[in-house]
Each structure stands twice: as C-alpha cells, then as structure tokens.
Design an enzyme around this catalytic site. Structure first.
Site, short mmCIF file in Angstrom:
data_model
loop_
_atom_site.label_atom_id
_atom_site.label_comp_id
_atom_site.label_asym_id
_atom_site.label_seq_id
_atom_site.Cartn_x
_atom_site.Cartn_y
_atom_site.Cartn_z
N TYR A 91 -1.77 -17.33 -19.91
CA TYR A 91 -1.14 -17.11 -21.00
C TYR A 91 -1.95 -18.58 -21.88
CZ TYR A 91 1.80 -16.28 -25.63
OH TYR A 91 1.88 -16.87 -26.68
N ASP B 211 -2.85 -1.41 -34.56
CA ASP B 211 -2.85 -1.64 -33.59
C ASP B 211 -2.76 -0.39 -33.07
OD1 ASP B 211 0.52 -3.10 -32.64
OD2 ASP B 211 0.10 -0.95 -31.71
N LYS B 212 -2.92 -0.48 -31.59
CA LYS B 212 -2.92 0.34 -30.62
C LYS B 212 -2.09 1.77 -30.64
CE LYS B 212 -2.35 -2.06 -25.77
NZ LYS B 212 -0.91 -1.43 -25.55
N LYS C 126 -3.99 -19.02 -25.10
CA LYS C 126 -3.52 -19.39 -26.13
C LYS C 126 -4.14 -20.80 -26.45
CE LYS C 126 -1.15 -16.03 -27.81
NZ LYS C 126 -1.84 -15.16 -28.64
N ARG D 262 4.61 -3.94 -34.62
CA ARG D 262 5.75 -3.85 -33.52
C ARG D 262 5.68 -5.28 -33.67
NH1 ARG D 262 5.42 -2.40 -27.66
NH2 ARG D 262 4.90 -4.56 -27.47
N1 LIG Z 1 7.92 -13.12 -29.11
C1 LIG Z 1 7.17 -14.25 -29.02
O1 LIG Z 1 8.49 -15.28 -28.59
C2 LIG Z 1 6.05 -15.04 -29.39
C3 LIG Z 1 6.57 -16.72 -29.38
C4 LIG Z 1 5.01 -17.37 -29.07
C5 LIG Z 1 3.74 -16.40 -29.93
N2 LIG Z 1 3.55 -15.03 -29.34
C6 LIG Z 1 2.28 -14.63 -30.03
O2 LIG Z 1 3.26 -13.47 -30.89
C7 LIG Z 1 2.49 -12.47 -30.97
C8 LIG Z 1 2.98 -10.97 -31.23
O3 LIG Z 1 3.96 -10.90 -30.03
P1 LIG Z 1 5.21 -9.99 -30.66
O4 LIG Z 1 6.47 -11.05 -28.96
O5 LIG Z 1 5.26 -9.68 -31.23
O6 LIG Z 1 4.48 -8.56 -29.07
P2 LIG Z 1 4.81 -7.32 -29.10
O7 LIG Z 1 4.70 -7.27 -27.78
O8 LIG Z 1 6.57 -6.94 -29.74
O9 LIG Z 1 4.00 -6.10 -30.48
C9 LIG Z 1 2.47 -6.20 -30.01
C10 LIG Z 1 2.01 -6.03 -30.71
O10 LIG Z 1 0.78 -5.56 -30.38
C11 LIG Z 1 0.25 -4.08 -29.96
N3 LIG Z 1 -1.35 -4.41 -29.48
C12 LIG Z 1 -1.14 -4.56 -27.46
N4 LIG Z 1 -2.45 -4.56 -27.25
C13 LIG Z 1 -2.48 -4.61 -28.35
C14 LIG Z 1 -4.17 -3.91 -28.53
N5 LIG Z 1 -4.92 -4.28 -27.46
N6 LIG Z 1 -4.93 -3.89 -29.40
C15 LIG Z 1 -3.97 -3.43 -30.61
N7 LIG Z 1 -2.73 -3.51 -30.72
C16 LIG Z 1 -2.03 -4.09 -29.60
C17 LIG Z 1 1.48 -4.35 -29.28
O11 LIG Z 1 1.33 -2.17 -29.49
C18 LIG Z 1 2.59 -4.54 -30.25
O12 LIG Z 1 2.88 -3.57 -31.44
C19 LIG Z 1 1.68 -12.52 -29.70
O13 LIG Z 1 0.05 -13.00 -29.49
C20 LIG Z 1 2.53 -13.85 -28.42
O14 LIG Z 1 1.65 -14.30 -28.01
C21 LIG Z 1 5.13 -14.61 -29.83
#
Ligand SMILES: NC(=O)c1ccc[n+]([C@@H]2O[C@H](COP(=O)([O-])OP(=O)(O)OC[C@H]3O[C@@H](n4cnc5c(N)ncnc54)[C@H](O)[C@@H]3O)[C@@H](O)[C@H]2O)c1
Length: 181
Positions: free
Chosen positions: A154, A40-41, A158, A19
C-alpha cells in the site's frame, strides 16, 4: 454551506465515487453545481447517490480495465461536452500483513488499482483537461509520505502520487495536480 454557483457548468469525474471518501467528494461537487460522473465498479451505492443528487450520473467502470477507462472518458465528453476535473480516488488498503505473508500477485493487483488506474485515466483525460485548463486531484495517503508498518504494498502504491505526481503533471502543461490524503 456550498454555493450551487461555485462549480456551475463544470464537469467532474470521481473514481470510486460510490462510497466512502469518493462519495463525499461527489456530494461536495454536486452541491456546488457541477455535473459529476460517479465512476465505480460496484453499482448499488452509486445508483443511490445518482438518484439523490441532481447533476450526478453513474458510469460503471473498473479502473483496472483500460477499455472501461476509455469508455468513461468518451461517454463523459459525449454527454457533457467537456471535462474540468478528474479525481483519482478509487483505491484499497489491504489488511495489515507482514512482508513474508504478502504475495507478488496481490502486490501487482494493488498496483493496478491504486496506481496504474490513475496513471492511465489521467493520460486519457489530459487532452480534455488541457482544453478546459482543468485539474487532477489524486487521493493519495499520508502513508505514502511517512510509511506504515505491515503495509509495504500500500505504501508503495501511495508514494508516487504523493511525492512525484505534481512535477510530472506540471510537465503535462498548465495542469494543476494536487495529491490529497
Ligand atoms: N479511508 C481512509 O482512512 C483513507 C486514508 C487515506 C487515504 N485514503 C484513500 O482514499 C481513497 C478512498 O478510500 P475509502 O476509504 O473511501 O475507500 P472505500 O473502500 O470506502 O471506497 C472505495 C470505492 O472505490 C470503489 N472501487 C474499488 N475498486 C475499484 C475499481 N477497480 N474500479 C472502480 N472503483 C473501484 C469501491 O467500489 C468503493 O466504492 C483510497 O484511494 C484510499 O487509499 C483513505
């Protein structure tokens, strides 16, 4: 438009690949010709992606469970014979919370997911990445560099990937680590 030849024959593991940002990374690598392992989990979204993208396979894995991570790497190498790139993307940003409303237990769980999962998986992947002279891409966050209010746990998880993982990966020998996000 991605060239299908760009990463032809390369093998990439993307955590949290079912996702969001992870799914975008999976798609980009698959469209550039790589074999992509979607870690993915949760199964539902990852299975849809697996069906849509030739060269992508789903391996269920919770990055907070070391046994799952061992299986992920072993199964990737068994199927494809190599590993060229690890993308540590799985992570979570909890809702905004004042410090006094946070708990040590929640902080620990976030560390397990956002930080220790990447650390353990990178260690397990290192022997294979050394052979292929591969890469590690750590999806960090700008929050790790500039901070964020009501997000202390958080920001803490990071900070290390963003500020200090590059030199650490350099010590691991001829690997390129790139914090992103
Ligand atoms: N969305 C943002 O604006 C943003 C900005 C900066 C950094 N990030 C970083 O980018 C990364 C992804 O963010 P996102 O917004 O796409 O997240 P999201 O919540 O949309 O997707 C996260 C995915 O990780 C999976 N996941 C969660 N826990 C897990 C586990 N224990 N083992 C395996 N899979 C697991 C979930 O099932 C999901 O498919 C994260 O590390 C987040 O900190 C996001």
């Amino acid at each position: 438009m991605a060239s299908r030849a760009r990463y032809a024959g390369k093998v990439v593991v993307v955590t949290g690949g079912g996702r969001g940002i992870g799914a975008g990374i999976v798609r980009a690598f698959a469209e550039s010709g790589a074999h992509v392992v979607i870690c993915d989990k949760d199964e539902s979204n990852a299975r849809v992606l697996e069906q849509q993208l030739p060269g992508a396979v789903f391996i269920r894995c919770d990055v907070t469970r070391e046994e799952d991570l061992r299986t992920l790497i072993a199964e990737t190498v068994r199927r494809f014979g190599r590993l060229d790139c690890l993308v540590n993307n799985a992570g979570y940003h909890p809702p905004a919370q004042l410090l006094e409303d946070t708990s040590a237990q929640d902080f620990r769980q976030l560390l397990e997911l956002n930080l220790l999962g990447s650390y353990t998986l990178t260690k397990l992947a290192l022997p294979h990445l050394r052979k292929s002279q591969g890469n590690v891409i750590n999806i960090s966050s700008l929050c790790g560099a500039i901070g964020q209010s009501q997000a202390l746990p958080y920001v803490a998880t990071k900070y290390l990937p963003r500020e200090h993982l590059d030199p650490a990966m350099g010590d691991a020998g001829r690997l390129l680590a790139r914090p992103q996000g």
